[in-house]
Design an enzyme around this catalytic site. Structure first.
Site, PDB file in Angstrom:
ATOM      1  N   CYS A 105       1.511  -1.290   0.160  1.00  0.00           N
ATOM      2  CA  CYS A 105      -0.427   0.154   0.184  1.00  0.00           C
ATOM      3  C   CYS A 105       0.891   1.509  -0.277  1.00  0.00           C
ATOM      4  CB  CYS A 105      -1.372  -0.259   0.906  1.00  0.00           C
ATOM      5  SG  CYS A 105       0.097   0.181   3.159  1.00  0.00           S
ATOM      6  N   CYS A 126       3.713   1.832   2.637  1.00  0.00           N
ATOM      7  CA  CYS A 126       5.039   0.959   1.997  1.00  0.00           C
ATOM      8  C   CYS A 126       5.293   2.010   2.025  1.00  0.00           C
ATOM      9  CB  CYS A 126       4.757  -0.122   1.776  1.00  0.00           C
ATOM     10  SG  CYS A 126       3.518  -0.643   2.380  1.00  0.00           S
ATOM     11  N   ASP A 132       1.800  11.811 -33.787  1.00  0.00           N
ATOM     12  CA  ASP A 132       3.374  11.310 -34.294  1.00  0.00           C
ATOM     13  C   ASP A 132       2.648  11.779 -35.428  1.00  0.00           C
ATOM     14  OD1 ASP A 132       4.856  10.078 -35.145  1.00  0.00           O
ATOM     15  OD2 ASP A 132       4.510   8.266 -35.239  1.00  0.00           O
TER      16      ASP A 132
END
Length: 777
Positions: free
Chosen positions: A3, A6, A433
């Site tokens: 999570c 952490c 592009d």
């Protein structure tokens, strides 16, 4: 990592080191660390391990086949400190589902509670609370050892508290007597027989495991861009030394080594052609649609596809110094960063979990101090833990992604992750592009000009004068059908599609390396080749054909001269044709309030021609991958929210650098992997559809998160004052998850709005575009 808490723990530990600046990405599992040269990497790894995690120095991405046996991203940590495989995670979820459903049904439907039903529920709930929830218990213990709390801590405490109180009630509180029934009530009981809360002990692991599994599936393609770049590179090279040829791994190549590139093979590394002539397809590496003629002295790029003859190349750069390696590093660096929503989630997680734990402990102490029964106090505290369990928070994003991806696949739009949903709301610039995006990406015949004294038709029509475009094209195709050159393939395919007569057979075929080919066809010597006055080709052309060549050069097209018996007969103009719906797509983007910008590796003339047809004012031609990524960074620094649309490897870095990356599926896997959205239809109008879908999905995610947080803001106070028992809290928690899932499933029936209903463009341009507008004026 499981999570955002952490992530915060690792960043805090690393950033405490002197001179260290670290950013950790939960989705990719990577940390980007800037540190003094005197600080060894081993110290950084030891710091991460000291926080309760494992770490190693990043390695180049391995081929896809080598990764299939490894663990999927986002899986949970196991008791041995390793990571569960996808099969193990699914098995855990399926076993939990089979055990939890009977417990939930019996606990929440009093009419179905038979004699000793509570002991059956206890038997089924015990393995769920212990084995199914073991990953959460393990990570909670690791966090406790390091003085940190995460969402796993909340899950573990909720399961442990519910199951522990149920054990007390069954063995010592009188809930285990035969014939006991447990009615479903809103308010907790103040006395009498203690209730069991086994439904909470099984519901919490079930829903959290489901959310983690869905989230892991949504994030699984995070590293696909780097893997695709690794697969594009050649794995070995045919080295020529001392008259012998042998295959060696590319890693063993050294600067100055000579290697062979056969037709159909990719160039192993950057270098210079020593011998041979061929046409190289660079469309996947540089975005150049036209084949590049290469001969002695020409520079070649690793990853280019050899479409013609044999080449002998001297290696000029190897390993990390090649252009493909530089693009890989750009993609990796861009993907390691964080979005604003991720940083917000980190901050919320750091406050949410400790706050809930504090509230639970405070509620327990308050009720005990107020003289309430121990059951009531414990009931209120457990209700706080259970009702605040972040199941809805875990399901909010992955379920919306899953529904949006499924619906998008039906519409030709693939949404890869939350980054697109978080970024698209404020997008105001789209960098397009040219090759493969606005154009088809394939060489095709645009028209045929014949020397007929003033008259000539296009696309094979009959001429009023002596020239016959259809005949000239058939003769040219008869010669070119024996060649593997991309230009030859385009001429042959066009003649076969437009002519009712079969192509004649060519004899005495002779290929002119780098200049064309010639053969005998229907009694004539026909030559097809370049128009620059090379050997065997007339230097002076009739005025009509000369004008056709000049027009082709001004537009950046390829002009091919057809001569019959030495007399110039026609000029075939080839190019990368615009997609039929490109103009409407660009117009719809403008109506959505987006400003189109054309950036391509093609020549200035070709880029300007395409931009003029589509009404695009800002054009950047001849840009390298690094320059394209730099353009995106500059636009963002000027205050723009930039989306990039591309299909080649040269677009991968810009796609990853942008706020939103959109790739065409017909392009390189590296571009698709680096993008947030992939368009699978050969219809560029699905680009505006992708914008609509991503915005709708983003709105769904925001609504889900709003409900998840609002639900906690309402239910946690109710549980704290004793107005919710854990059973009702578990039901409310389950209902909140189901509401989130139901809201996400509405995306499955979403339909794109008709073109006429798109929002008209704003009359006031964004501030960062004003300089470009002044230049246009």
């Amino acid at each position: 990592m499981s999570c955002a808490a952490c992530v915060g723990r690792i960043e805090k530990k690393l950033n405490r080191l002197e001179g260290v600046s670290a950013t950790v990405n939960l989705a990719t599992g990577r940390a980007q660390v800037e540190h003094p040269a005197a600080l060894p990497v081993e110290k950084l790894i030891a710091t991460v391990e000291g926080a309760g995690f494992t770490a190693r120095l990043s390695e180049p991405p391995a081929p896809q086949s080598a990764q299939k046996s490894g663990p999927p991203p986002g899986t949970a940590a196991t008791g041995t400190g390793g990571r569960e495989t996808e099969r193990q995670a699914w098995n855990r979820l399926l076993v939990t589902l089979a055990l939890a459903v009977p417990v939930l049904v019996l606990s929440m439907v009093p009419a179905w509670q038979f004699r000793n039903w509570q002991w059956l529920c206890f038997t089924l709930a015990a393995p769920v609370a212990a084995w199914s929830a073991w990953p959460f218990h393990l990570r909670a213990l690791r966090g406790l050892r390091h003085g940190e709390a995460t969402m796993d801590t909340l899950v573990s405490l909720g399961v442990a508290a519910s199951f522990s109180w149920s054990c007390f009630a069954l063995f010592w509180g009188g809930a285990g007597v035969p014939g006991m029934t447990m009615p479903f009530s809103l308010l907790p009981s103040a006395g009498g027989t203690a209730h069991v809360y086994l439904e909470a002990a099984v519901a919490v692991p079930l829903f959290v495991l489901t959310g983690r599994m869905l989230e892991g599936r949504a994030r699984r393609s995070t590293g696909s861009a780097l893997t695709s770049l690794a697969q594009l590179a050649a794995k070995d090279a045919l080295v020529s030394a001392d008259g012998e040829e042998r295959r060696v791994p590319v890693a063993q190549l050294r600067v100055g080594d000579r290697f062979l590139v056969r037709p159909g093979e990719r160039v192993a590394t950057d270098g210079t052609v020593v011998e041979g002539n061929s046409a190289l397809d660079l469309s996947l590496v540089t975005g150049e649609s036209r084949p590049v003629e290469s001969g002695p002295g020409s520079r070649v790029v690793g990853g280019a596809l050899n479409s013609g003859g044999m080449l002998v190349v001297r290696a000029g750069a190897v390993g990390a110094d090649t252009q493909l390696a530089r693009i890989t590093r750009l993609v990796e660096d861009a993907q390691t960063g964080k979005t604003a929503a991720q940083r917000l989630a980190d901050a919320v997680a750091a406050v949410f979990v400790p706050a809930v734990l504090t509230v639970a402990v405070t509620v327990l102490g308050f009720w005990l101090g107020a003289g309430a029964a121990a059951q009531s106090a414990v009931t209120a505290a457990v209700a706080v833990l259970v009702v605040a369990c972040p199941c809805a928070l875990g399901l909010a994003t992955p379920t919306a992604l899953l529904a949006a991806t499924g619906r998008g696949a039906q519409l030709g739009v693939l949404v890869s992750g939350p980054r697109a949903l978080e970024s698209l709301r404020r997008i105001d610039t789209v960098v397009l592009d040219k090759t493969g995006t606005l154009t088809t990406g394939r060489m095709s015949v645009l028209d045929v000009t014949v020397d007929d004294g003033g008259n000539g038709d296009r696309d094979g029509g009959d001429a009023d004068g002596g020239g016959d475009p259809a005949r000239s094209l058939r003769l040219a195709a008869a010669v070119e059908r024996s060649s593997a050159h991309p230009v030859a393939a385009a001429i042959t395919a066009h003649a076969a599609a437009t002519s009712a007569r079969p192509l004649a057979r060519a004899t005495e075929f002779r290929e002119l390396p780098g200049r064309g080919a010639e053969a005998d066809v229907e009694g004539h010597r026909v030559r097809v080749g370049r128009t620059d006055g090379g050997e065997g080709l007339p230097a002076a052309l009739p005025a009509r054909l000369r004008d056709a060549v000049r027009t082709a050069e001004e537009e950046g097209r390829t002009a091919v001269l057809v001569t019959v018996d030495g007399v110039p007969d026609s000029v075939v103009r080839l190019g990368d044709a615009l997609r039929s719906d490109a103009y409407r797509a660009v117009d719809r983007l403008r109506r959505l309030g987006l400003d189109p910008v054309l950036a391509t590796g093609d020549a200035e003339a070709a880029a300007r021609a395409v931009a003029g047809q589509l009404g695009i004012d800002e054009v950047h031609a001849g840009v390298s991958p690094e320059e394209k990524a730099a353009l995106v960074r500059r636009l963002r620094e000027e205050g723009g929210r930039v989306a990039v649309v591309g299909d080649g490897v040269n677009d991968a870095a810009a796609l990853a650098e942008a706020d939103l990356g959109i790739a065409m599926s017909g392009g390189a896997d590296a571009a698709i992997g680096a993008a947030d959205i992939t368009l699978t239809r050969e219809d560029i109008q699905c680009l505006p559809d992708a914008v609509h879908l991503a915005r709708r999905a983003l709105g769904t995610v925001r609504a889900n998160l709003l409900w998840a947080f609002g639900y906690n803001l309402v239910t946690v106070p109710l549980a704290a004052v004793g107005l919710l028992n854990p059973m009702f809290a578990a039901a409310a928690m389950s209902a909140s998850s189901l509401l989130v899932v139901g809201n996400s499933l509405r995306l499955r029936t979403w339909r794109p709005a008709p073109p006429g209903r798109t929002r008209p463009p704003s009359s006031r341009p964004s501030a960062h575009r004003l300089p470009a507008l002044r230049e246009t004026v």
